[in-house]
Design an enzyme around this catalytic site. Structure first.
Site, PDB file in Angstrom:
ATOM      1  N   CYS A   2       0.860  -1.180   0.000  1.00  0.00           N
ATOM      2  CA  CYS A   2       0.000   0.000   0.000  1.00  0.00           C
ATOM      3  C   CYS A   2       0.896   1.230   0.000  1.00  0.00           C
ATOM      4  O   CYS A   2       2.111   1.136   0.095  1.00  0.00           O
ATOM      5  CB  CYS A   2      -0.839   0.013   1.263  1.00  0.00           C
ATOM      6  SG  CYS A   2      -1.711  -1.527   1.547  1.00  0.00           S
ATOM      7  N   ARG A  27       1.328   1.711  -6.016  1.00  0.00           N
ATOM      8  CA  ARG A  27       1.587   0.733  -4.949  1.00  0.00           C
ATOM      9  C   ARG A  27       0.320   0.004  -4.531  1.00  0.00           C
ATOM     10  O   ARG A  27       0.368  -0.977  -3.786  1.00  0.00           O
ATOM     11  CB  ARG A  27       2.182   1.426  -3.736  1.00  0.00           C
ATOM     12  CG  ARG A  27       3.480   2.137  -3.983  1.00  0.00           C
ATOM     13  CD  ARG A  27       3.935   2.873  -2.746  1.00  0.00           C
ATOM     14  NE  ARG A  27       4.255   1.925  -1.704  1.00  0.00           N
ATOM     15  CZ  ARG A  27       5.460   1.379  -1.534  1.00  0.00           C
ATOM     16  NH1 ARG A  27       6.438   1.716  -2.348  1.00  0.00           N
ATOM     17  NH2 ARG A  27       5.688   0.515  -0.579  1.00  0.00           N
ATOM     18  N   TRP A  74      -3.771  -1.932  -1.219  1.00  0.00           N
ATOM     19  CA  TRP A  74      -3.804  -3.193  -1.980  1.00  0.00           C
ATOM     20  C   TRP A  74      -4.199  -4.226  -0.944  1.00  0.00           C
ATOM     21  O   TRP A  74      -3.431  -4.535  -0.039  1.00  0.00           O
ATOM     22  CB  TRP A  74      -2.429  -3.494  -2.576  1.00  0.00           C
ATOM     23  CG  TRP A  74      -2.407  -4.757  -3.389  1.00  0.00           C
ATOM     24  CD1 TRP A  74      -2.772  -4.894  -4.693  1.00  0.00           C
ATOM     25  CD2 TRP A  74      -2.020  -6.066  -2.933  1.00  0.00           C
ATOM     26  NE1 TRP A  74      -2.620  -6.199  -5.093  1.00  0.00           N
ATOM     27  CE2 TRP A  74      -2.167  -6.944  -4.037  1.00  0.00           C
ATOM     28  CE3 TRP A  74      -1.561  -6.577  -1.725  1.00  0.00           C
ATOM     29  CZ2 TRP A  74      -1.880  -8.300  -3.958  1.00  0.00           C
ATOM     30  CZ3 TRP A  74      -1.262  -7.927  -1.644  1.00  0.00           C
ATOM     31  CH2 TRP A  74      -1.430  -8.775  -2.741  1.00  0.00           C
ATOM     32  N   ASN A  98       1.078  -0.128   6.000  1.00  0.00           N
ATOM     33  CA  ASN A  98       1.473  -0.961   4.856  1.00  0.00           C
ATOM     34  C   ASN A  98       2.196  -2.161   5.436  1.00  0.00           C
ATOM     35  O   ASN A  98       3.183  -2.015   6.135  1.00  0.00           O
ATOM     36  CB  ASN A  98       2.394  -0.183   3.909  1.00  0.00           C
ATOM     37  CG  ASN A  98       2.912  -1.083   2.791  1.00  0.00           C
ATOM     38  OD1 ASN A  98       2.270  -2.071   2.451  1.00  0.00           O
ATOM     39  ND2 ASN A  98       4.071  -0.760   2.255  1.00  0.00           N
ATOM     40  N   GLY A  99       1.689  -3.361   5.171  1.00  0.00           N
ATOM     41  CA  GLY A  99       2.325  -4.567   5.690  1.00  0.00           C
ATOM     42  C   GLY A  99       1.255  -5.561   6.130  1.00  0.00           C
ATOM     43  O   GLY A  99       0.080  -5.410   5.808  1.00  0.00           O
ATOM     44  N   GLU A 478       8.639 -14.580 -19.744  1.00  0.00           N
ATOM     45  CA  GLU A 478       8.346 -13.147 -19.587  1.00  0.00           C
ATOM     46  C   GLU A 478       7.204 -12.724 -20.497  1.00  0.00           C
ATOM     47  O   GLU A 478       6.314 -11.976 -20.089  1.00  0.00           O
ATOM     48  CB  GLU A 478       9.602 -12.326 -19.864  1.00  0.00           C
ATOM     49  CG  GLU A 478       9.421 -10.830 -19.847  1.00  0.00           C
ATOM     50  CD  GLU A 478       8.941 -10.287 -18.493  1.00  0.00           C
ATOM     51  OE1 GLU A 478       8.977 -11.018 -17.488  1.00  0.00           O
ATOM     52  OE2 GLU A 478       8.497  -9.121 -18.472  1.00  0.00           O
ATOM     53  N   LYS A 482       3.690 -11.109 -19.161  1.00  0.00           N
ATOM     54  CA  LYS A 482       3.168  -9.817 -19.643  1.00  0.00           C
ATOM     55  C   LYS A 482       1.725  -9.957 -20.107  1.00  0.00           C
ATOM     56  O   LYS A 482       0.853  -9.154 -19.773  1.00  0.00           O
ATOM     57  CB  LYS A 482       4.048  -9.310 -20.785  1.00  0.00           C
ATOM     58  CG  LYS A 482       5.361  -8.735 -20.315  1.00  0.00           C
ATOM     59  CD  LYS A 482       5.140  -7.366 -19.721  1.00  0.00           C
ATOM     60  CE  LYS A 482       6.057  -6.955 -18.633  1.00  0.00           C
ATOM     61  NZ  LYS A 482       6.342  -7.804 -17.537  1.00  0.00           N
ATOM     62  N   GLU A 485      -0.608 -10.596 -17.007  1.00  0.00           N
ATOM     63  CA  GLU A 485      -0.829  -9.504 -16.042  1.00  0.00           C
ATOM     64  C   GLU A 485      -1.507  -8.296 -16.683  1.00  0.00           C
ATOM     65  O   GLU A 485      -2.100  -7.479 -15.994  1.00  0.00           O
ATOM     66  CB  GLU A 485       0.467  -9.091 -15.362  1.00  0.00           C
ATOM     67  CG  GLU A 485       1.531  -8.513 -16.248  1.00  0.00           C
ATOM     68  CD  GLU A 485       2.764  -8.113 -15.436  1.00  0.00           C
ATOM     69  OE1 GLU A 485       2.651  -7.788 -14.243  1.00  0.00           O
ATOM     70  OE2 GLU A 485       3.858  -8.114 -15.998  1.00  0.00           O
ATOM     71  N   HIS A 501       6.457 -33.596 -23.530  1.00  0.00           N
ATOM     72  CA  HIS A 501       6.351 -34.303 -22.241  1.00  0.00           C
ATOM     73  C   HIS A 501       5.069 -33.939 -21.502  1.00  0.00           C
ATOM     74  O   HIS A 501       5.017 -33.958 -20.277  1.00  0.00           O
ATOM     75  CB  HIS A 501       7.587 -33.981 -21.385  1.00  0.00           C
ATOM     76  CG  HIS A 501       8.856 -34.399 -22.043  1.00  0.00           C
ATOM     77  ND1 HIS A 501       9.222 -35.716 -22.197  1.00  0.00           N
ATOM     78  CD2 HIS A 501       9.808 -33.670 -22.664  1.00  0.00           C
ATOM     79  CE1 HIS A 501      10.369 -35.786 -22.855  1.00  0.00           C
ATOM     80  NE2 HIS A 501      10.752 -34.561 -23.155  1.00  0.00           N
ATOM     81  N   LYS A 600       2.669  -2.235  -8.008  1.00  0.00           N
ATOM     82  CA  LYS A 600       4.009  -2.110  -8.594  1.00  0.00           C
ATOM     83  C   LYS A 600       5.085  -2.656  -7.677  1.00  0.00           C
ATOM     84  O   LYS A 600       6.078  -3.194  -8.131  1.00  0.00           O
ATOM     85  CB  LYS A 600       4.294  -0.637  -8.893  1.00  0.00           C
ATOM     86  CG  LYS A 600       5.611  -0.392  -9.608  1.00  0.00           C
ATOM     87  CD  LYS A 600       5.631  -1.034 -10.975  1.00  0.00           C
ATOM     88  CE  LYS A 600       6.935  -0.837 -11.695  1.00  0.00           C
ATOM     89  NZ  LYS A 600       7.024  -1.609 -12.932  1.00  0.00           N
TER      90      LYS A 600
HETATM   91  C1  AGP Z   1       6.521  -7.332 -13.613  1.00  0.00           C
HETATM   92  O1  AGP Z   1       5.800  -7.102 -14.840  1.00  0.00           O
HETATM   93  C2  AGP Z   1       5.606  -7.639 -12.482  1.00  0.00           C
HETATM   94  N1  AGP Z   1       4.807  -6.504 -12.216  1.00  0.00           N
HETATM   95  C3  AGP Z   1       6.251  -8.256 -11.273  1.00  0.00           C
HETATM   96  O2  AGP Z   1       6.505  -9.594 -11.623  1.00  0.00           O
HETATM   97  C4  AGP Z   1       7.574  -7.646 -10.772  1.00  0.00           C
HETATM   98  O3  AGP Z   1       8.604  -7.887 -11.698  1.00  0.00           O
HETATM   99  C5  AGP Z   1       7.934  -8.332  -9.454  1.00  0.00           C
HETATM  100  O4  AGP Z   1       6.926  -8.040  -8.534  1.00  0.00           O
HETATM  101  C6  AGP Z   1       9.295  -7.897  -8.896  1.00  0.00           C
HETATM  102  O5  AGP Z   1       9.260  -6.528  -8.621  1.00  0.00           O
HETATM  103  P1  AGP Z   1      10.669  -5.788  -8.317  1.00  0.00           P
HETATM  104  O6  AGP Z   1      11.470  -5.878  -9.587  1.00  0.00           O
HETATM  105  O7  AGP Z   1      10.293  -4.390  -7.952  1.00  0.00           O
HETATM  106  O8  AGP Z   1      11.334  -6.533  -7.199  1.00  0.00           O
END
Ligand code: AGP
Length: 605
Positions: A2, A27, A74, A98-99, A478, A482, A485, A501, A600
Site C-alpha cells: 500500500c 503501490r 492493496w 502498509n504490511g 516473460e 506480460k 498480467e 512431455h 508495482k
Molecule cells: C513485472 O511485470 C511484475 N509486475 C512483477 O513480476 C515484478 O517484476 C515483481 O513483482 C518484482 O518486482 P521488483 O522488480 O520491484 O522486485
C-alpha cells in the site's frame, strides 16, 4: 503493498495528501482514505476505488486541518471496500499501515475481551485500538512503542492523535518508510517518489525505527527508543520528470523509452574512450568468486534466468538462480566464495529484501541490481549496480526489465574479462555490439503495426503458449507473464523441448502459440517443435531474426526482429512480446498501467 503519506504543516494539508496519494497509486489502488486533525477531531474520509473517488468526496465535504495522513490500499486482510479502507480510526487515534500483522487474530480476541469493538475486517485496526488503549496511560510515543512490541509481521505506519494535534508518528518494520523535509512542513511517505513533488530532502527509516514529526521538527528513535540521527539524502530531480507527456499511458511510454533507456544505461557503464566497462569500485575480487546466485521475483527473476545463460556462456563461474520467495525458506549452504545478486526494480519487494537479509546475516557478499537507488534492497546491499531506467510507473515492468538485463550482461562481461575467461578481442567485440543495441531496439519497435494485427488473434483464444529454447526460454516466460498480467488471459511460457512431455495435450485447433526462434544453436530444434504444434492445429506466431524464408507454409505469422548477436537476442525478442500484451490488453479495455489485483511494489510476502 500500500501507499502511505503523512503531512504536518502550517497550512491545510488535504490537497497535498491527495496529490501524493495519486503518485502512490502504483503501490495499490483498490481503495483510499485520508484523516486530518481539525477542531479537536479526527476527520476521516475514505472510499473503495481510486483516489479520484476520494477527491470527489473531499470536494463535496472538504477536510480542514494542518496535520493529516492518507493511504492507498492493496487489500491483504478484508475485501477492498470503504470500511476496510485506511485510515482506521478510533475517537483518539488514526492509523495508516502498509504490511501484514500476522498475529492480528490473537490481538483482536484480546481487545474484544476488553470490550473493544471492531468495525473492519482488517489486521490494521488492532494497531488503532492497541494505541488507543495505551494512550489512556502513556504519551503517544510510548503508546506506539508498546503497541509495536505486541505486533508480529511487517509494518510501515503513520499515526495521528486527536489530543496531540501537531504530530505524526511513523514506524517501520519490513515495509519501507521515508521522511521528507521542507520549510514549516514535514512529510512521512512510503517512498521518496511520493514525496518528491514536495521536497528532495529525504531520510529513510530502517527496520525497528520510529519517528515523530511536526511542521518544524523531526526526531528519530531506534528500537530501544533511543534518539538517533538519520542522514538527509538529496534525491535526484530526474525522478520528478516522470509524467506521461503525450503518451496515453505510462506503459506505452516506457516501452518506447527503451531505446533511450538502453543508451543511458550503456553510457553509464561503458567508457567509450577506453572502450572498456566501468563497474566503478566493485568491492569483490572476481577471481575469488566461485559461485554467483541470482535472486528475484516475477520479471526480475526472469532477468536472473537470462543472466544464468550469459554467466554459463561467458565465464567459468558456477551460477544458480532462485525465486526469492523460495530462497528465503530453503535450507541454505553458504560459502564465503559465493556472490549473491539481488535483482529488483523497486528495491522494496519483501521476498527479495528478506532473501538479502538472510545473506547479510550469514556475512555473504551481496550486490543488488535496482532501479531505485534509495530503496531498502539497495541500502542493505554491499554494492549497488543501478539500472538507470528512470521511474517505471506501469505495474507491468518493461524498461526496467531491459535495464536489469543490460546491467547483468555488462557485469558478466566485465567479470569474464577480469578473470580472463573471455579473449580480449571477444570482449571488445561484445562491447562494440552492445553499442548498437539502442538502434536495434528502435527498429524492433517499428514492428508495432504487425503486432497489433497479431493481437486480434488472442482475443477469442482460450489461452496461449509461449515457447523458447535456451536463452529464449526465460523470454517465453516473460512474454506469458506480460500477457497474463495485462490482459488477464491465460498464457503459459514453456521450454520448447518440453512440449512433448505433456503440454502438447493443450494444443487444439487455433490455439495461439508464440515461438521465439533466434538464429542460434537451438533454431533447428525449435523449428521441429514448431512443426509438432502445427501438426496438432496450433496457430503459430513465429518470432525470429533469420532472413531465409521458412519452408513450412503453415506458419501463419512470422515477425522478424533485427539480428544483432545471439547473446543479446533476449533483449530484442522481449519487445514484440511487450507490445503484444499491451495491444491485447488495449483491445480488452483493461487498465494498462494498473492491472487488476496487482501493485508495482510487492512489499508484503
Ligand atoms: C513485472 O511485470 C511484475 N509486475 C512483477 O513480476 C515484478 O517484476 C515483481 O513483482 C518484482 O518486482 P521488483 O522488480 O520491484 O522486485
Amino acid at each position: 503493498m500500500c501507499g502511505i503519506i503523512g503531512i504536518a504543516s502550517n497550512k491545510p494539508v488535504s490537497i497535498n495528501i491527495i496529490n501524493s496519494l495519486k503518485k502512490l497509486e502504483y503501490r495499490g489502488y483498490d481503495s483510499a482514505g485520508i484523516a486530518t486533525l481539525a477542531n479537536n477531531l479526527i476527520n476521516e474520509k475514505k472510499c473503495s476505488g481510486r483516489v479520484k473517488e476520494l477527491e470527489k468526496i473531499l470536494f463535496k465535504t472538504p477536510s480542514d486541518g494542518i496535520v493529516g495522513i492518507g493511504h492507498v490500499r492493496w487489500a491483504t486482510h478484508g475485501i477492498p471496500n470503504t470500511i476496510n479502507a485506511h485510515p482506521h480510526s478510533s475517537d483518539d487515534v488514526s492509523v495508516v499501515h502498509n504490511g501484514i500483522i500476522e498475529n492480528s487474530d490473537e490481538l483482536k480476541e484480546q481487545l474484544e475481551s476488553k470490550g473493544f469493538r471492531f468495525k473492519s475486517e482488517t489486521d490494521t485496526e488492532v494497531i488503532t485500538l492497541l494505541v488507543t488503549e495505551y494512550l489512556k496511560q502513556f504519551e503517544p510515543l510510548e503508546s506506539v512503542f508498546k503497541t509495536l512490541k505486541k505486533l508480529k509481521g511487517s509494518f510501515a505506519l503513520g499515526i495521528i492523535f486527536k489530543n496531540y494535534s501537531d504530530i505524526i508518528i511513523g514506524a517501520r518494520r519490513g515495509s519501507p518508510l521515508a521522511v521528507g523535509y521542507s520549510n514549516q512542513e514535514n512529510y512521512l511517505g512510503s517512498d521518496s517518489y511520493a514525496l518528491k513533488s514536495m521536497t528532495n530532502k529525504i531520510s529513510y527509516l530502517d527496520d525497528g525505527e520510529l519517528c515523530i514529526l511536526s511542521k518544524n521538527n523531526v526526531d528519530f528513535f531506534d528500537l530501544n527508543l533511543k534518539k538517533i540521527n538519520k542522514k538527509i539524502h538529496t534525491v535526484s530531480d530526474e525522478e520528478n520528470t516522470s509524467n506521461k507527456g503525450d503518451y496515453k499511458n505510462f506503459m506505452y511510454k516506457e516501452i518506447f523509452e527503451q531505446s533511450s533507456t538502453a543508451k543511458k544505461c550503456i553510457n553509464e557503464y561503458i567508457d567509450s574512450l577506453k572502450k572498456d566497462i566501468n563497474i566503478y569500485n566493485f568491492p569483490f575480487d572476481p577471481n575469488k568468486i566461485n559461485k554467483i546466485i541470482l535472486i528475484g521475483c516475477g520479471t526480475a527473476f526472469h532477468s536472473c534466468l537470462v543472466a544464468k545463460y550469459w554467466f554459463e556462456e561467458l565465464t567459468s563461474i558456477d551460477v544458480e538462480i532462485d525465486i526469492a520467495s523460495e530462497f528465503r525458506y530453503r535450507t541454505l549452504k553458504f560459502n564465503s566464495k559465493n556472490l549473491y545478486i539481488f535483482v529488483s526494480q523497486s528495491g522494496e519487494t519483501a521476498d527479495t529484501a528478506a532473501a538479502l537479509e538472510i545473506c547479510r546475516e550469514n556475512k555473504m557478499k551481496t550486490c543488488s541490481v535496482v532501479n531505485v537507488v534509495e530503496s531498502t534492497i539497495a541500502r542493505n546491499s554491499d554494492w549497488v549496480l543501478p539500472i538507470h531506467a528512470g521511474p517505471e510507473i506501469g505495474v507491468a515492468s518493461t524498461k526496467a526489465f531491459l535495464g536489469q538485463l543490460l546491467v547483468l550482461y555488462i557485469l558478466c562481461l566485465k567479470l569474464s574479462s577480469i578473470r580472463k575467461d573471455i579473449l580480449k578481442k571477444d570482449y571488445d567485440k561484445n562491447i562494440e555490439t552492445l553499442k548498437k543495441l539502442p538502434e536495434a531496439i528502435k527498429k524492433t519497435l517499428k514492428s508495432e503495426s504487425d503486432i497489433q494485427l497479431m493481437a486480434q488473434e488472442f482475443l477469442k483464444a482460450r489461452g496461449s503458449m509461449f515457447l523458447g529454447r535456451g536463452i529464449s526460454f526465460p523470454i517465453a516466460l516473460e512474454g506469458a507473464l506480460k500477457l497474463k498480467e495485462l490482459s488477464y488471459l491465460h498464457a503459459e511460457g514453456y521450454p520448447a523441448g518440453e512440449m512433448k512431455h505433456g503440454p502438447l495435450a493443450l494444443i487444439e485447433e487455433g490455439l495461439p502459440v508464440i515461438v521465439i526462434a533466434p538464429k542460434d544453436k537451438y533454431f533447428e530444434k525449435t523449428l521441429s517443435n514448431t512443426q509438432e504444434v502445427i501438426a496438432r492445429g496450433g496457430k503459430i506466431f513465429f518470432i525470429t531474426d533469420i532472413k531465409k524464408r521458412l519452408m513450412s507454409t503453415n506458419i501463419r505469422f512470422r515477425l522478424r526482429v533485427p539480428f544483432l548477436d545471439n547473446l543479446l537476442s533476449p533483449i530484442l525478442f522481449t519487445i514484440p512480446l511487450q507490445l503484444l500484451a499491451y495491444h491485447v490488453a488495449l483491445l480488452k479495455n483493461c487498465d494498462i498501467d494498473k492491472p487488476r489485483n496487482l501493485a508495482k511494489s510487492v512489499t508484503v510476502e
